[in-house]
Design a protein around this motif. Structure first.
Motif, short mmCIF file in Angstrom:
data_model
loop_
_atom_site.label_atom_id
_atom_site.label_comp_id
_atom_site.label_asym_id
_atom_site.label_seq_id
_atom_site.Cartn_x
_atom_site.Cartn_y
_atom_site.Cartn_z
N ARG A 30 0.83 -1.21 0.00
CA ARG A 30 0.00 0.00 0.00
C ARG A 30 0.86 1.25 0.00
NH1 ARG A 30 -4.48 -1.85 4.34
NH2 ARG A 30 -5.63 -3.25 2.96
N MET A 31 1.94 1.23 0.77
CA MET A 31 2.85 2.37 0.80
C MET A 31 3.50 2.58 -0.57
SD MET A 31 4.65 2.03 4.55
CE MET A 31 5.90 3.23 4.15
N ALA A 32 3.89 1.50 -1.21
CA ALA A 32 4.52 1.59 -2.53
C ALA A 32 3.53 2.14 -3.56
CB ALA A 32 5.05 0.23 -2.96
N GLU A 33 2.30 1.67 -3.53
CA GLU A 33 1.28 2.18 -4.44
C GLU A 33 1.00 3.65 -4.18
OE1 GLU A 33 -2.16 -0.32 -3.98
OE2 GLU A 33 -1.11 -2.08 -4.74
N SER A 34 0.95 4.02 -2.92
CA SER A 34 0.71 5.41 -2.55
C SER A 34 1.87 6.31 -2.97
CB SER A 34 0.46 5.51 -1.04
OG SER A 34 0.23 6.83 -0.65
N LEU A 35 3.11 5.80 -2.82
CA LEU A 35 4.28 6.56 -3.25
C LEU A 35 4.25 6.78 -4.76
CD1 LEU A 35 7.00 7.91 -2.68
CD2 LEU A 35 8.06 5.65 -2.90
N TYR A 36 3.92 5.74 -5.50
CA TYR A 36 3.83 5.86 -6.95
C TYR A 36 2.79 6.92 -7.33
CZ TYR A 36 2.81 4.86 -11.81
OH TYR A 36 2.60 4.98 -13.15
N ALA A 37 1.64 6.88 -6.68
CA ALA A 37 0.58 7.84 -6.98
C ALA A 37 1.01 9.27 -6.63
CB ALA A 37 -0.70 7.47 -6.23
N ALA A 38 1.69 9.43 -5.50
CA ALA A 38 2.13 10.76 -5.08
C ALA A 38 3.19 11.31 -6.02
CB ALA A 38 2.66 10.71 -3.65
N PRO A 84 14.44 6.46 -9.77
CA PRO A 84 13.11 6.25 -9.19
C PRO A 84 13.16 6.15 -7.67
CG PRO A 84 13.66 4.51 -10.79
CD PRO A 84 14.87 5.35 -10.60
N ALA A 85 12.05 6.49 -7.06
CA ALA A 85 11.93 6.44 -5.61
C ALA A 85 11.81 5.01 -5.12
CB ALA A 85 10.70 7.23 -5.16
N LEU A 86 12.61 4.68 -4.12
CA LEU A 86 12.53 3.38 -3.46
C LEU A 86 12.35 3.64 -1.98
CD1 LEU A 86 15.45 1.50 -5.23
CD2 LEU A 86 13.01 1.26 -5.66
N ILE A 87 11.46 2.88 -1.36
CA ILE A 87 11.18 3.07 0.06
C ILE A 87 12.32 2.50 0.89
CG2 ILE A 87 9.59 2.55 1.94
CD1 ILE A 87 7.39 2.29 -0.23
N GLN A 92 11.11 6.41 4.16
CA GLN A 92 11.48 7.56 3.35
C GLN A 92 11.84 7.06 1.96
OE1 GLN A 92 14.68 9.64 5.26
NE2 GLN A 92 13.43 10.30 6.97
N ALA A 93 11.74 7.96 1.00
CA ALA A 93 12.11 7.61 -0.36
C ALA A 93 12.75 8.84 -1.00
CB ALA A 93 10.89 7.18 -1.16
N VAL A 94 13.76 8.58 -1.80
CA VAL A 94 14.44 9.66 -2.52
C VAL A 94 14.29 9.38 -4.01
CG1 VAL A 94 16.67 10.74 -3.02
CG2 VAL A 94 16.09 10.08 -0.68
N GLN A 95 13.92 10.42 -4.72
CA GLN A 95 13.79 10.33 -6.17
C GLN A 95 14.57 11.50 -6.76
OE1 GLN A 95 10.18 9.16 -8.50
NE2 GLN A 95 9.94 11.35 -8.65
N VAL A 96 15.30 11.25 -7.83
CA VAL A 96 16.04 12.31 -8.51
C VAL A 96 15.39 12.53 -9.88
CG1 VAL A 96 18.29 13.02 -9.43
CG2 VAL A 96 18.16 11.69 -7.30
N VAL A 97 15.12 13.80 -10.18
CA VAL A 97 14.46 14.14 -11.44
C VAL A 97 15.25 15.21 -12.19
CG1 VAL A 97 12.16 13.53 -10.58
CG2 VAL A 97 12.96 15.88 -10.41
N TRP A 120 6.88 9.18 4.58
CA TRP A 120 5.57 8.62 4.89
C TRP A 120 5.04 9.22 6.19
CZ3 TRP A 120 1.72 6.19 2.73
CH2 TRP A 120 0.79 5.51 3.51
N ASP A 121 3.77 9.57 6.20
CA ASP A 121 3.09 10.08 7.39
C ASP A 121 2.07 9.02 7.82
OD1 ASP A 121 1.46 11.33 9.26
OD2 ASP A 121 1.38 13.23 8.18
N ASP A 122 2.41 8.28 8.90
CA ASP A 122 1.53 7.21 9.37
C ASP A 122 0.16 7.74 9.79
OD1 ASP A 122 2.38 4.57 9.14
OD2 ASP A 122 3.74 4.73 10.84
N ALA A 123 0.14 8.90 10.43
CA ALA A 123 -1.12 9.45 10.94
C ALA A 123 -2.10 9.75 9.81
CB ALA A 123 -0.85 10.71 11.76
N GLN A 124 -1.59 10.23 8.69
CA GLN A 124 -2.47 10.59 7.57
C GLN A 124 -2.43 9.56 6.44
OE1 GLN A 124 -1.78 14.61 6.31
NE2 GLN A 124 -2.27 15.44 8.31
N SER A 125 -1.61 8.53 6.61
CA SER A 125 -1.45 7.48 5.59
C SER A 125 -1.19 8.08 4.22
CB SER A 125 -2.67 6.57 5.55
OG SER A 125 -2.79 5.87 6.76
#
Length: 140
Positions: A30-38, A84-87, A92-97, A120-125
């Motif tokens: 879920r975190m990976a899918e959310s990161l991709y979407a963000a 690409p961003a990797l968790i 945390q994830a770092v992406q270079v663009v 990642w913000d656990d409180a707000q998912s």
């Protein structure tokens, strides 16, 4: 009084371990899918010049007073993910663009590379960008 056989006890322990591991894996997915979407949503916002929308991905503590009138002079022509961003372990994830853009008043193609720090913000998912909007150079 019932006695649990060692084999049955081991089976229960393994089952519990699989359930816990499975739940952890579901959260990671879920975190990976959310990161991709963000990251995709942010990239599209920047790429198409929707800077007001892009600011919505930036963590409130990092947001600075953005002068959108200056950004009216910027036309982004390319947004390429270099790394690409990797968790990571700390959620945390770092992406270079690499971003290519034109300053409308000068009609000169410019380029910048930016490191995006996502957390990642656990409180707000949700994932928040802890990097400000790109610093588009206004000089020739």
């Amino acid at each position: 009084m019932s006695v649990v056989s060692p084999a049955r006890g081991l089976g229960l322990v393994l089952l519990c371990a699989l359930v816990v591991t499975g739940c952890g894996r579901i959260k990671q997915d879920r975190m990976a899918e959310s990161l991709y979407a963000a990251t995709k949503g942010y990239a599209e916002s920047v790429r198409w010049g929707y800077f007001e929308s892009a600011v919505g991905f930036v963590h409130p503590d990092v947001r600075a007073d953005v002068d959108f009138s200056v950004l009216d002079n910027v036309r982004v022509t390319g947004y390429e993910v270099v790394q690409p961003a990797l968790i990571g372990a700390q959620q945390q994830a770092v992406q270079v663009v690499r971003i290519e853009y034109v300053l409308e008043d000068r009609q000169r193609l410019k380029q910048l590379t930016q490191r995006e720090d996502w957390r990642w913000d656990d409180a707000q998912s949700t994932w928040w960008l802890h990097t400000p909007l790109p610093a588009f150079a206004a000089t020739p």
